[in-house]
Design an enzyme around this catalytic site. Structure first.
Site, mmCIF file in Angstrom:
data_model
loop_
_atom_site.group_PDB
_atom_site.id
_atom_site.type_symbol
_atom_site.label_atom_id
_atom_site.label_comp_id
_atom_site.label_asym_id
_atom_site.label_seq_id
_atom_site.Cartn_x
_atom_site.Cartn_y
_atom_site.Cartn_z
ATOM 1 N N GLY A 11 0.821 -1.202 0.000
ATOM 2 C CA GLY A 11 0.000 0.000 0.000
ATOM 3 C C GLY A 11 0.858 1.257 0.000
ATOM 4 O O GLY A 11 1.861 1.326 0.702
ATOM 5 N N ALA A 22 15.303 11.147 -1.295
ATOM 6 C CA ALA A 22 16.490 11.153 -0.439
ATOM 7 C C ALA A 22 17.458 10.032 -0.814
ATOM 8 O O ALA A 22 18.672 10.241 -0.851
ATOM 9 C CB ALA A 22 16.080 11.029 1.022
ATOM 10 N N ARG A 72 0.940 -5.510 -5.803
ATOM 11 C CA ARG A 72 1.074 -6.781 -5.093
ATOM 12 C C ARG A 72 1.676 -7.802 -6.050
ATOM 13 O O ARG A 72 1.488 -7.718 -7.255
ATOM 14 C CB ARG A 72 -0.290 -7.277 -4.611
ATOM 15 N N ASP A 103 4.843 -4.561 6.156
ATOM 16 C CA ASP A 103 5.309 -5.894 6.529
ATOM 17 C C ASP A 103 5.453 -6.825 5.328
ATOM 18 O O ASP A 103 6.392 -7.608 5.247
ATOM 19 C CB ASP A 103 4.384 -6.516 7.590
ATOM 20 N N GLY A 104 4.536 -6.746 4.349
ATOM 21 C CA GLY A 104 4.649 -7.575 3.162
ATOM 22 C C GLY A 104 5.898 -7.251 2.357
ATOM 23 O O GLY A 104 6.571 -8.143 1.831
ATOM 24 N N THR A 125 4.111 2.832 5.785
ATOM 25 C CA THR A 125 2.732 2.362 5.910
ATOM 26 C C THR A 125 1.980 3.292 6.842
ATOM 27 O O THR A 125 2.510 3.712 7.869
ATOM 28 C CB THR A 125 2.654 0.923 6.455
ATOM 29 N N ASP A 127 -0.378 2.533 8.718
ATOM 30 C CA ASP A 127 -0.868 1.814 9.895
ATOM 31 C C ASP A 127 0.040 1.949 11.121
ATOM 32 O O ASP A 127 -0.372 1.615 12.236
ATOM 33 C CB ASP A 127 -1.051 0.331 9.582
ATOM 34 N N ASP A 129 2.484 0.118 12.055
ATOM 35 C CA ASP A 129 2.502 -1.188 12.715
ATOM 36 C C ASP A 129 3.790 -1.981 12.496
ATOM 37 O O ASP A 129 3.802 -3.201 12.641
ATOM 38 C CB ASP A 129 1.308 -2.027 12.254
ATOM 39 N N ARG A 162 -26.785 14.051 16.726
ATOM 40 C CA ARG A 162 -26.764 12.637 16.382
ATOM 41 C C ARG A 162 -25.421 12.003 16.757
ATOM 42 O O ARG A 162 -24.443 12.697 17.014
ATOM 43 C CB ARG A 162 -26.994 12.445 14.879
ATOM 44 N N ARG A 171 -6.355 -2.820 10.065
ATOM 45 C CA ARG A 171 -6.840 -4.206 10.116
ATOM 46 C C ARG A 171 -6.349 -4.918 11.375
ATOM 47 O O ARG A 171 -7.106 -5.599 12.051
ATOM 48 C CB ARG A 171 -6.379 -4.962 8.862
ATOM 49 N N ALA A 186 -13.113 11.947 20.414
ATOM 50 C CA ALA A 186 -14.149 10.927 20.239
ATOM 51 C C ALA A 186 -14.614 10.382 21.587
ATOM 52 O O ALA A 186 -13.808 10.208 22.502
ATOM 53 C CB ALA A 186 -13.632 9.788 19.370
ATOM 54 N N ARG A 252 -4.969 7.312 2.692
ATOM 55 C CA ARG A 252 -3.642 7.044 2.123
ATOM 56 C C ARG A 252 -3.113 8.179 1.267
ATOM 57 O O ARG A 252 -1.916 8.287 1.047
ATOM 58 C CB ARG A 252 -3.687 5.777 1.261
#
Length: 319
Positions: A11, A22, A72, A103-104, A125, A127, A129, A162, A171, A186, A252
């Site tokens: 991603g 760079a 991918r 990670d992938g 990424t 995320d 993570d 509301r 994920r 929030a 993204r």
């Protein structure tokens, strides 16, 4: 070492272009030739490789996405695919590779490293993570995008009295939800790393109503459940009507923040330094604002840990 390559995989994330820039300019400054591999590992297998000059990366530091494109590639997960990739690298005389991704992407870099081809991983990424680094490229920009959306939606939530549910990416990691939820005020934040009962969510909504609060924001990471699923369950269990916004891939895109531009520049320059020192098979990161590197073979063996103190604080502040 005379020639290195650079690719982006998985991603896209804001900050990839500053990192590419760079890598290219630092390498050329040091007397190296740099080759860009388009479309990630797919492009590597297919030989989609071209030499990059100083001007090739001009005017990209402010652009989101990746100028090298990304894709991918299931074939690269096989021995045959990896050998094809190495064959292409050797064909172009490329002696080392900088891989920017999550990670992938690191999995692919690890495969190449195990086959004796030196790689440096740069964590790209939204995320946030990747273990071993406080921040990944793109997380800061994505965070600002989500916060902007929360602020806008809160205006409407307040006007119509509301409850709104905002579904964000994440994920397996709840960093985007936690940081944006805390920054956006929030009332409820749902992340994969923590169990939150529906009774607690409903009780918090009722508690707000009792003190005169007529609107609420719930931020949910996609790894917990979808925003629509959450809305249905809340209506079923409490009768509370909600409106759902799924931010999706808007998170993204966009021009990278100043933080991600600087981080990408630092990561890219440091990756080239490591290769010049003969230190392949490493991953770069940042801890306490200091650049660090560690064995790329160990990265994915570690777990990413979210700051649960921040999660606790978010609940304390949403009373």
């Amino acid at each position: 070492m005379k020639k290195i390559g650079v690719l982006t995989s998985g991603g896209d994330s804001p900050g990839m272009n500053p990192a590419i820039r760079a890598v290219v300019r630092k390498a050329i400054f040091e007397g190296l030739e740099v080759y860009g591999i388009s479309q990630g590992y797919k492009g590597l297998i297919e030989g989609n490789i071209q030499k990059l000059e100083v001007g090739s990366v001009g005017d990209i530091i402010q652009r989101g996405g990746t100028m090298l494109q990304s894709a991918r590639c299931e074939e690269f997960k096989t021995e045959e695919g990896q050998d094809k990739g190495i064959e292409q690298l050797k064909k172009h005389g490329i002696e080392a590779l900088v891989v920017i991704g999550g990670d992938g992407s690191y999995q692919g870099a690890i495969k190449l490293t195990k086959k004796g081809f030196p790689c440096i991983g740069i964590p790209g990424t939204i995320d946030n993570d990747i273990p071993g680094t406080d921040y990944t490229l793109g997380f800061n920009t994505a965070l600002h995008t989500v916060i902007d959306a929360i602020d806008r939606i809160r205006d409407t939530a307040s006007s119509h009295e509301r409850t709104f549910i905002i579904e964000v990416m994440g994920r397996d990691a709840g960093d985007i939800a936690l940081w944006s939820g805390l920054a956006g005020g929030a009332e409820t934040i749902l992340i994969p790393e923590a169990d939150e009962s529906f009774d607690d969510i409903i009780a918090r909504l009722h508690q707000g109503n009792e003190r005169g609060k007529k609107h609420s924001i719930i931020v949910v990471a996609e790894g917990v459940m979808s925003g629509n699923e959450l809305a249905e369950k809340l209506k079923e269990k409490s009768g509370v009507e909600t409106r759902v916004t799924v931010l999706g891939h808007i998170q993204r895109g966009g021009s990278p923040s100043a933080f991600d531009r600087v981080l990408g520049s630092r990561f890219g320059g440091y990756a080239v330094d490591l290769l010049l020192q003969g230190r392949g098979g490493r991953a770069v990161g940042i801890q306490k604002n200091e650049l660090v590197d560690y064995d790329i073979l160990e990265v994915l063996g570690k777990e990413h840990h979210i700051d649960m103190n921040m999660y606790k604080l978010s609940k304390e502040l949403s009373i």
